[in-house]
Design a protein around this motif. Structure first.
Motif, PDB file in Angstrom:
ATOM      1  N   LYS A 295      66.478  -0.180 -66.990  1.00 55.60           N
ATOM      2  CA  LYS A 295      65.051   0.145 -66.829  1.00 55.60           C
ATOM      3  C   LYS A 295      64.175  -1.015 -67.240  1.00 55.60           C
ATOM      4  O   LYS A 295      64.524  -1.853 -67.974  1.00 55.60           O
ATOM      5  CB  LYS A 295      64.716   1.386 -67.645  1.00 55.60           C
ATOM      6  CG  LYS A 295      65.505   2.569 -67.152  1.00 55.60           C
ATOM      7  CD  LYS A 295      65.212   3.788 -67.947  1.00 55.60           C
ATOM      8  CE  LYS A 295      66.117   4.906 -67.432  1.00 55.60           C
ATOM      9  NZ  LYS A 295      65.952   6.124 -68.102  1.00 55.60           N
TER      10      LYS A 295
ATOM     11  N   GLU B 173      65.545   4.959 -61.604  1.00 52.14           N
ATOM     12  CA  GLU B 173      64.974   6.298 -61.485  1.00 52.14           C
ATOM     13  C   GLU B 173      65.736   7.208 -60.533  1.00 52.14           C
ATOM     14  O   GLU B 173      66.179   8.270 -60.907  1.00 52.14           O
ATOM     15  CB  GLU B 173      63.515   6.201 -61.050  1.00 52.14           C
ATOM     16  CG  GLU B 173      62.634   5.558 -62.097  1.00 52.14           C
ATOM     17  CD  GLU B 173      61.199   5.433 -61.642  1.00 52.14           C
ATOM     18  OE1 GLU B 173      60.849   5.995 -60.587  1.00 52.14           O
ATOM     19  OE2 GLU B 173      60.427   4.776 -62.357  1.00 52.14           O
TER      20      GLU B 173
ATOM     21  N   ARG C  68      76.456  15.520 -67.187  1.00 49.96           N
ATOM     22  CA  ARG C  68      75.792  16.308 -66.159  1.00 49.96           C
ATOM     23  C   ARG C  68      76.800  16.746 -65.104  1.00 49.96           C
ATOM     24  O   ARG C  68      77.726  16.012 -64.790  1.00 49.96           O
ATOM     25  CB  ARG C  68      74.704  15.463 -65.506  1.00 49.96           C
ATOM     26  CG  ARG C  68      73.799  16.239 -64.583  1.00 49.96           C
ATOM     27  CD  ARG C  68      72.802  15.360 -63.867  1.00 49.96           C
ATOM     28  NE  ARG C  68      71.957  14.603 -64.772  1.00 49.96           N
ATOM     29  CZ  ARG C  68      71.127  13.645 -64.368  1.00 49.96           C
ATOM     30  NH1 ARG C  68      71.044  13.337 -63.100  1.00 49.96           N
ATOM     31  NH2 ARG C  68      70.392  12.999 -65.229  1.00 49.96           N
TER      32      ARG C  68
ATOM     33  N   ASP D 158      68.165  12.268 -59.728  1.00 44.95           N
ATOM     34  CA  ASP D 158      67.282  11.617 -60.685  1.00 44.95           C
ATOM     35  C   ASP D 158      68.103  11.115 -61.863  1.00 44.95           C
ATOM     36  O   ASP D 158      68.832  11.882 -62.496  1.00 44.95           O
ATOM     37  CB  ASP D 158      66.224  12.618 -61.154  1.00 44.95           C
ATOM     38  CG  ASP D 158      65.230  12.008 -62.120  1.00 44.95           C
ATOM     39  OD1 ASP D 158      65.076  10.772 -62.122  1.00 44.95           O
ATOM     40  OD2 ASP D 158      64.591  12.777 -62.865  1.00 44.95           O
ATOM     41  N   CYS D 159      67.993   9.833 -62.147  1.00 47.15           N
ATOM     42  CA  CYS D 159      68.720   9.275 -63.296  1.00 47.15           C
ATOM     43  C   CYS D 159      67.753   8.691 -64.320  1.00 47.15           C
ATOM     44  O   CYS D 159      68.155   7.913 -65.180  1.00 47.15           O
ATOM     45  CB  CYS D 159      69.746   8.245 -62.833  1.00 47.15           C
ATOM     46  SG  CYS D 159      69.084   6.926 -61.836  1.00 47.15           S
ATOM     47  N   SER D 160      66.480   9.068 -64.226  1.00 51.56           N
ATOM     48  CA  SER D 160      65.480   8.514 -65.134  1.00 51.56           C
ATOM     49  C   SER D 160      65.682   8.965 -66.581  1.00 51.56           C
ATOM     50  O   SER D 160      65.203   8.315 -67.505  1.00 51.56           O
ATOM     51  CB  SER D 160      64.073   8.885 -64.668  1.00 51.56           C
ATOM     52  OG  SER D 160      63.904  10.288 -64.672  1.00 51.56           O
ATOM     53  N   ASP D 161      66.406  10.078 -66.783  1.00 52.66           N
ATOM     54  CA  ASP D 161      66.647  10.561 -68.145  1.00 52.66           C
ATOM     55  C   ASP D 161      67.845   9.885 -68.808  1.00 52.66           C
ATOM     56  O   ASP D 161      68.088  10.086 -69.993  1.00 52.66           O
ATOM     57  CB  ASP D 161      66.847  12.072 -68.152  1.00 52.66           C
ATOM     58  CG  ASP D 161      68.047  12.506 -67.323  1.00 52.66           C
ATOM     59  OD1 ASP D 161      68.325  11.843 -66.301  1.00 52.66           O
ATOM     60  OD2 ASP D 161      68.678  13.510 -67.675  1.00 52.66           O
ATOM     61  N   LEU D 162      68.591   9.073 -68.060  1.00 52.50           N
ATOM     62  CA  LEU D 162      69.745   8.372 -68.622  1.00 52.50           C
ATOM     63  C   LEU D 162      69.290   7.074 -69.286  1.00 52.50           C
ATOM     64  O   LEU D 162      68.436   6.364 -68.760  1.00 52.50           O
ATOM     65  CB  LEU D 162      70.773   8.067 -67.533  1.00 52.50           C
ATOM     66  CG  LEU D 162      71.396   9.274 -66.835  1.00 52.50           C
ATOM     67  CD1 LEU D 162      72.268   8.834 -65.670  1.00 52.50           C
ATOM     68  CD2 LEU D 162      72.205  10.105 -67.830  1.00 52.50           C
ATOM     69  N   SER D 163      69.879   6.760 -70.421  1.00 56.00           N
ATOM     70  CA  SER D 163      69.565   5.523 -71.134  1.00 56.00           C
ATOM     71  C   SER D 163      70.212   4.342 -70.430  1.00 56.00           C
ATOM     72  O   SER D 163      71.159   4.505 -69.653  1.00 56.00           O
ATOM     73  CB  SER D 163      70.089   5.595 -72.571  1.00 56.00           C
ATOM     74  OG  SER D 163      69.531   6.686 -73.243  1.00 56.00           O
TER      75      SER D 163
END
Length: 149
Positions: A149, A81, A107, A121-126
């Motif tokens: 994750k 995250e 990004r 924030d890296c929560s949007d990365l797969s």
């Protein structure tokens, strides 16, 4: 290499052998994922690059900056995250770029605060491996970030 052979008998009773021909490409895909050898060899061809340009693709080389794990630290790594970058030694402002392993720029962030730890924030990365590139007016560096994750 030992390819598994499967013997099958068809309705006429004659035997037919089917080899595991899909095993060879799997080995090539693993090596390409590990080192990028096939992709890098493919992308140096002038005709391939010209064709991709005609089709509207843009290529970005992430190999222009040699990888050195000591240029800056990212933690926790693997991350899910929130990640932190210790950008000690870089002068402000610092540009942070995140690339996928296939060279796509995902990004761009500008680090302008004087804190030695920058969080993002890296929560949007797969799930996968990403290259983080930092640069200021005088130097640049690159490190790998694993998302799990």
């Amino acid at each position: 290499m030992d390819l598994m052979m499967l013997s099958m008998t068809n309705s006429t009773g004659s035997g037919r052998h089917i080899s595991g021909i899909d095993q060879g490409p799997i080995l090539i895909m693993i090596e390409n994922h590990r080192t990028g050898l096939l992709w890098n060899s493919f992308m140096v061809d002038a005709d391939v690059r010209a064709g991709l340009t005609k089709l509207g693709f843009q290529t970005t080389s992430v190999s222009a900056v040699p990888y050195s794990p000591d240029q800056f630290k990212i933690f926790p790594n693997p991350c899910a995250e929130l990640a932190y970058i210790d950008h000690t030694g870089f002068e402000l402002p610092v540009m942070m770029k995140i690339y996928s392993l296939d060279g796509r720029l995902l990004r761009v962030n500008e680090i302008i605060n004087s804190d030695l730890l920058y969080s993002f924030d890296c929560s949007d990365l797969s799930n996968g491996i990403y290259l983080i590139h930092l640069s200021d007016r005088k130097r640049s560096g690159q490190a790998r970030l694993v998302i799990r994750k």
